[in-house]
Design a protein around this motif. Structure first.
Motif, PDB file in Angstrom:
ATOM      1  N   GLU A 207       0.832  -1.205   0.000  1.00  0.00           N
ATOM      2  CA  GLU A 207       0.000   0.000   0.000  1.00  0.00           C
ATOM      3  C   GLU A 207       0.867   1.256   0.000  1.00  0.00           C
ATOM      4  OE1 GLU A 207      -2.499  -0.617   3.370  1.00  0.00           O
ATOM      5  OE2 GLU A 207      -4.043  -1.679   2.208  1.00  0.00           O
ATOM      6  N   LYS A 208       1.991   1.201   0.731  1.00  0.00           N
ATOM      7  CA  LYS A 208       2.918   2.332   0.707  1.00  0.00           C
ATOM      8  C   LYS A 208       3.506   2.499  -0.693  1.00  0.00           C
ATOM      9  CE  LYS A 208       5.730   5.486   2.436  1.00  0.00           C
ATOM     10  NZ  LYS A 208       5.252   6.791   2.915  1.00  0.00           N
ATOM     11  N   ALA A 209       3.865   1.391  -1.327  1.00  0.00           N
ATOM     12  CA  ALA A 209       4.391   1.440  -2.691  1.00  0.00           C
ATOM     13  C   ALA A 209       3.352   2.021  -3.645  1.00  0.00           C
ATOM     14  CB  ALA A 209       4.815   0.049  -3.145  1.00  0.00           C
ATOM     15  N   GLN A 210       2.089   1.645  -3.447  1.00  0.00           N
ATOM     16  CA  GLN A 210       1.024   2.148  -4.311  1.00  0.00           C
ATOM     17  C   GLN A 210       0.843   3.652  -4.144  1.00  0.00           C
ATOM     18  OE1 GLN A 210      -3.111   0.875  -3.627  1.00  0.00           O
ATOM     19  NE2 GLN A 210      -3.152   0.277  -5.786  1.00  0.00           N
ATOM     20  N   SER A 211       1.041   4.148  -2.933  1.00  0.00           N
ATOM     21  CA  SER A 211       0.924   5.600  -2.722  1.00  0.00           C
ATOM     22  C   SER A 211       2.020   6.353  -3.468  1.00  0.00           C
ATOM     23  CB  SER A 211       0.983   5.926  -1.232  1.00  0.00           C
ATOM     24  OG  SER A 211       2.298   5.755  -0.709  1.00  0.00           O
ATOM     25  N   LEU A 212       3.150   5.687  -3.695  1.00  0.00           N
ATOM     26  CA  LEU A 212       4.262   6.309  -4.414  1.00  0.00           C
ATOM     27  C   LEU A 212       4.104   6.179  -5.920  1.00  0.00           C
ATOM     28  CD1 LEU A 212       7.156   4.978  -2.138  1.00  0.00           C
ATOM     29  CD2 LEU A 212       6.249   7.308  -2.190  1.00  0.00           C
ATOM     30  N   ARG A 213       3.574   5.032  -6.352  1.00  0.00           N
ATOM     31  CA  ARG A 213       3.381   4.788  -7.789  1.00  0.00           C
ATOM     32  C   ARG A 213       1.998   4.176  -8.011  1.00  0.00           C
ATOM     33  NH1 ARG A 213       9.242   2.421  -9.910  1.00  0.00           N
ATOM     34  NH2 ARG A 213      10.536   4.002  -8.888  1.00  0.00           N
ATOM     35  N   PRO A 214       0.981   5.026  -8.067  1.00  0.00           N
ATOM     36  CA  PRO A 214      -0.394   4.510  -8.135  1.00  0.00           C
ATOM     37  C   PRO A 214      -0.742   3.797  -9.434  1.00  0.00           C
ATOM     38  CG  PRO A 214      -0.338   6.911  -8.324  1.00  0.00           C
ATOM     39  CD  PRO A 214       1.034   6.492  -7.943  1.00  0.00           C
ATOM     40  N   ASN A 215       0.037   3.993 -10.478  1.00  0.00           N
ATOM     41  CA  ASN A 215      -0.265   3.362 -11.766  1.00  0.00           C
ATOM     42  C   ASN A 215       0.709   2.243 -12.109  1.00  0.00           C
ATOM     43  OD1 ASN A 215      -2.525   5.052 -12.413  1.00  0.00           O
ATOM     44  ND2 ASN A 215      -1.068   6.694 -12.866  1.00  0.00           N
ATOM     45  N   SER A 216       1.225   1.590 -11.095  1.00  0.00           N
ATOM     46  CA  SER A 216       2.187   0.508 -11.305  1.00  0.00           C
ATOM     47  C   SER A 216       1.475  -0.836 -11.371  1.00  0.00           C
ATOM     48  CB  SER A 216       3.217   0.482 -10.169  1.00  0.00           C
ATOM     49  OG  SER A 216       3.945  -0.717 -10.174  1.00  0.00           O
ATOM     50  N   ALA A 217       1.644  -1.543 -12.485  1.00  0.00           N
ATOM     51  CA  ALA A 217       1.071  -2.888 -12.617  1.00  0.00           C
ATOM     52  C   ALA A 217       1.689  -3.831 -11.600  1.00  0.00           C
ATOM     53  CB  ALA A 217       1.300  -3.411 -14.036  1.00  0.00           C
ATOM     54  N   VAL A 219       2.749  -3.161  -8.595  1.00  0.00           N
ATOM     55  CA  VAL A 219       2.148  -2.946  -7.278  1.00  0.00           C
ATOM     56  C   VAL A 219       0.741  -3.534  -7.230  1.00  0.00           C
ATOM     57  CG1 VAL A 219       1.333  -1.218  -5.640  1.00  0.00           C
ATOM     58  CG2 VAL A 219       3.529  -0.903  -6.782  1.00  0.00           C
ATOM     59  N   ALA A 220      -0.055  -3.272  -8.266  1.00  0.00           N
ATOM     60  CA  ALA A 220      -1.429  -3.798  -8.295  1.00  0.00           C
ATOM     61  C   ALA A 220      -1.433  -5.318  -8.229  1.00  0.00           C
ATOM     62  CB  ALA A 220      -2.142  -3.310  -9.550  1.00  0.00           C
ATOM     63  N   ALA A 221      -0.517  -5.950  -8.969  1.00  0.00           N
ATOM     64  CA  ALA A 221      -0.440  -7.413  -8.956  1.00  0.00           C
ATOM     65  C   ALA A 221      -0.001  -7.927  -7.591  1.00  0.00           C
ATOM     66  CB  ALA A 221       0.521  -7.893 -10.032  1.00  0.00           C
ATOM     67  N   THR A 222       0.928  -7.235  -6.966  1.00  0.00           N
ATOM     68  CA  THR A 222       1.392  -7.649  -5.641  1.00  0.00           C
ATOM     69  C   THR A 222       0.270  -7.556  -4.613  1.00  0.00           C
ATOM     70  OG1 THR A 222       3.651  -6.945  -6.158  1.00  0.00           O
ATOM     71  CG2 THR A 222       3.097  -7.221  -3.837  1.00  0.00           C
ATOM     72  N   LEU A 223      -0.462  -6.455  -4.646  1.00  0.00           N
ATOM     73  CA  LEU A 223      -1.602  -6.315  -3.742  1.00  0.00           C
ATOM     74  C   LEU A 223      -2.636  -7.408  -4.002  1.00  0.00           C
ATOM     75  CD1 LEU A 223      -2.194  -2.467  -3.528  1.00  0.00           C
ATOM     76  CD2 LEU A 223      -2.003  -4.030  -1.583  1.00  0.00           C
ATOM     77  N   GLU A 242      -6.943  -4.654 -12.303  1.00  0.00           N
ATOM     78  CA  GLU A 242      -6.241  -3.396 -12.523  1.00  0.00           C
ATOM     79  C   GLU A 242      -4.829  -3.649 -13.056  1.00  0.00           C
ATOM     80  OE1 GLU A 242      -5.240   0.769 -12.396  1.00  0.00           O
ATOM     81  OE2 GLU A 242      -7.025  -0.457 -12.746  1.00  0.00           O
ATOM     82  N   ALA A 243      -4.158  -4.670 -12.510  1.00  0.00           N
ATOM     83  CA  ALA A 243      -2.823  -5.021 -13.007  1.00  0.00           C
ATOM     84  C   ALA A 243      -2.890  -5.440 -14.465  1.00  0.00           C
ATOM     85  CB  ALA A 243      -2.233  -6.140 -12.155  1.00  0.00           C
ATOM     86  N   ARG A 244      -3.944  -6.161 -14.824  1.00  0.00           N
ATOM     87  CA  ARG A 244      -4.095  -6.585 -16.222  1.00  0.00           C
ATOM     88  C   ARG A 244      -4.343  -5.384 -17.131  1.00  0.00           C
ATOM     89  NH1 ARG A 244      -8.356 -11.061 -18.727  1.00  0.00           N
ATOM     90  NH2 ARG A 244      -7.433 -11.087 -20.807  1.00  0.00           N
ATOM     91  N   ARG A 245      -5.112  -4.409 -16.656  1.00  0.00           N
ATOM     92  CA  ARG A 245      -5.339  -3.207 -17.453  1.00  0.00           C
ATOM     93  C   ARG A 245      -4.016  -2.482 -17.721  1.00  0.00           C
ATOM     94  NH1 ARG A 245      -5.773   2.134 -17.014  1.00  0.00           N
ATOM     95  NH2 ARG A 245      -5.294   2.133 -14.774  1.00  0.00           N
ATOM     96  N   LEU A 246      -3.154  -2.445 -16.705  1.00  0.00           N
ATOM     97  CA  LEU A 246      -1.881  -1.741 -16.835  1.00  0.00           C
ATOM     98  C   LEU A 246      -0.837  -2.551 -17.589  1.00  0.00           C
ATOM     99  CD1 LEU A 246      -1.799  -0.359 -13.186  1.00  0.00           C
ATOM    100  CD2 LEU A 246      -2.085   1.013 -15.259  1.00  0.00           C
ATOM    101  N   ALA A 247      -0.921  -3.876 -17.511  1.00  0.00           N
ATOM    102  CA  ALA A 247       0.052  -4.754 -18.193  1.00  0.00           C
ATOM    103  C   ALA A 247      -0.715  -5.923 -18.815  1.00  0.00           C
ATOM    104  CB  ALA A 247       1.107  -5.239 -17.215  1.00  0.00           C
ATOM    105  N   ASP A 252       2.445 -13.480 -15.842  1.00  0.00           N
ATOM    106  CA  ASP A 252       2.312 -13.669 -14.393  1.00  0.00           C
ATOM    107  C   ASP A 252       0.969 -13.132 -13.892  1.00  0.00           C
ATOM    108  OD1 ASP A 252       4.805 -14.836 -14.227  1.00  0.00           O
ATOM    109  OD2 ASP A 252       5.834 -12.973 -13.729  1.00  0.00           O
ATOM    110  N   VAL A 253       0.597 -11.947 -14.368  1.00  0.00           N
ATOM    111  CA  VAL A 253      -0.685 -11.367 -13.962  1.00  0.00           C
ATOM    112  C   VAL A 253      -1.836 -12.244 -14.428  1.00  0.00           C
ATOM    113  CG1 VAL A 253      -2.258  -9.417 -14.309  1.00  0.00           C
ATOM    114  CG2 VAL A 253       0.169  -8.993 -13.848  1.00  0.00           C
ATOM    115  N   LEU A 254      -1.759 -12.725 -15.674  1.00  0.00           N
ATOM    116  CA  LEU A 254      -2.835 -13.558 -16.213  1.00  0.00           C
ATOM    117  C   LEU A 254      -2.963 -14.873 -15.439  1.00  0.00           C
ATOM    118  CD1 LEU A 254      -2.210 -12.928 -20.013  1.00  0.00           C
ATOM    119  CD2 LEU A 254      -4.179 -12.165 -18.693  1.00  0.00           C
ATOM    120  N   GLU A 255      -1.834 -15.458 -15.072  1.00  0.00           N
ATOM    121  CA  GLU A 255      -1.886 -16.712 -14.308  1.00  0.00           C
ATOM    122  C   GLU A 255      -2.495 -16.483 -12.925  1.00  0.00           C
ATOM    123  OE1 GLU A 255       2.046 -18.248 -14.292  1.00  0.00           O
ATOM    124  OE2 GLU A 255       2.051 -18.736 -16.432  1.00  0.00           O
ATOM    125  N   GLN A 256      -2.123 -15.381 -12.286  1.00  0.00           N
ATOM    126  CA  GLN A 256      -2.695 -15.085 -10.973  1.00  0.00           C
ATOM    127  C   GLN A 256      -4.182 -14.777 -11.081  1.00  0.00           C
ATOM    128  OE1 GLN A 256      -0.132 -11.900  -9.675  1.00  0.00           O
ATOM    129  NE2 GLN A 256       1.400 -13.284  -8.825  1.00  0.00           N
TER     130      GLN A 256
END
Length: 278
Positions: A207-217, A219-223, A242-247, A252-256
């Motif tokens: 969540e701290k990482a997301q506050s720094l980079r809100p449009n990071s795929a 970060v979204a995937a990690t969350l 959201e991670a899929r929208r960004l990437a 990895d995102v698709l498998e998750q």
């Protein structure tokens, strides 16, 4: 640029500026044209020959890049830069022993260049020499104790080797020194999530990482994966979508995302997403 070239024919400084501008805007073919034209006027502009080699390489012409880079003489102050790029091209071509030899020859002249230690560790890892990769990163940290990228690279090797606690121990001091250090935040969040350990803490890091980079795929995937590990399927779905929208092409995102669909009983969506990942 055409006007500049017509009004300043053969002007190497103008051609150099045109080449660098084109390179930065990823117009590598045009960049190569400008650098080549400047070198026709003055073949001894070794800096521009390195730029030309880099442009050819970026334009998917590795053999032409190598020919240009080999033209930088040993006596030139740009020789080390040319050899470094040669080594990176050789790595991509699978010529690891030759690349390793070049990087090792550069290290005595650049003992405080963190990138060289990372390049060497990468080659050792690709060659299956895990201990050698660790040793070269430790050597770098002996010379540059506060270098964050070397510390993170070493932590990643520890995690790859199964020593999660050792990996985390390498990164936590970076975060204590700089609580907003994004690479440390995302590394700790991902490592803890993959292990399924200290998930509340992992969520805070993410969540701290997301506050720094809100449009990071990433970060979204990690969350999303942290929520998955905590059996919060709906929350996991939101973040992974959201991670899929960004990437959209990240396997990895698709498998998750497929795994989340299965937990939600959405078998058809899970199968389709898994097929897209492959």
């Amino acid at each position: 640029f055409g006007t500049l070239r017509r009004t300043h024919p053969g002007d190497t400084e103008t051609l150099s500026r045109i080449g660098e501008t084109c390179f930065e805007s990823q117009r590598y073919g045009r960049a190569a044209e400008a650098f080549a034209e400047a070198l026709e006027t003055d073949p001894k502009l070794h800096k521009l020959r390195v730029w030309l080699g880099a442009s050819r390489y970026a334009d998917a012409q590795p053999d032409d890049a190598l020919r240009e880079l080999e033209g930088v003489p040993v006596s030139s102050k740009w020789h080390d830069d040319s050899r470094r790029l040669v080594a990176r091209i050789l790595v991509e071509q699978g010529q690891l022993p030759k690349a390793l030899e070049i990087f090792e020859s550069l290290l005595p002249r650049r003992p405080t260049d963190p990138g060289l230690y990372r390049d060497l560790a990468h080659i050792h890892t690709q060659m299956g020499r895990f201990d050698d990769a660790v040793d070269v990163l430790r050597l770098g940290l002996e010379r540059m104790a506060d270098e964050p990228h070397l510390r993170l690279h070493l932590a990643a090797l520890y995690a790859q080797g199964g020593d999660t606690h050792g990996a985390i121990g390498r990164v936590e001091p970076l975060l204590r020194a700089n609580p907003d250090h994004f690479p440390s935040l995302i590394f700790l969040a991902r490592t803890l999530a993959e292990r399924g350990e200290r998930l509340e803490e992992a969520e805070r890091y993410a969540e701290k990482a997301q506050s720094l980079r809100p449009n990071s795929a990433e970060v979204a995937a990690t969350l999303g994966w942290i929520h998955f590990k905590r059996a919060r399927w709906e929350d996991a779905l939101i973040h992974l979508q959201e991670a899929r929208r960004l990437a959209p092409r990240s396997p990895d995102v698709l498998e998750q995302l497929s795994a989340v669909h299965r937990k939600l009983g959405q078998q058809a969506k899970a199968a389709l997403t898994e097929a897209q990942a492959n």
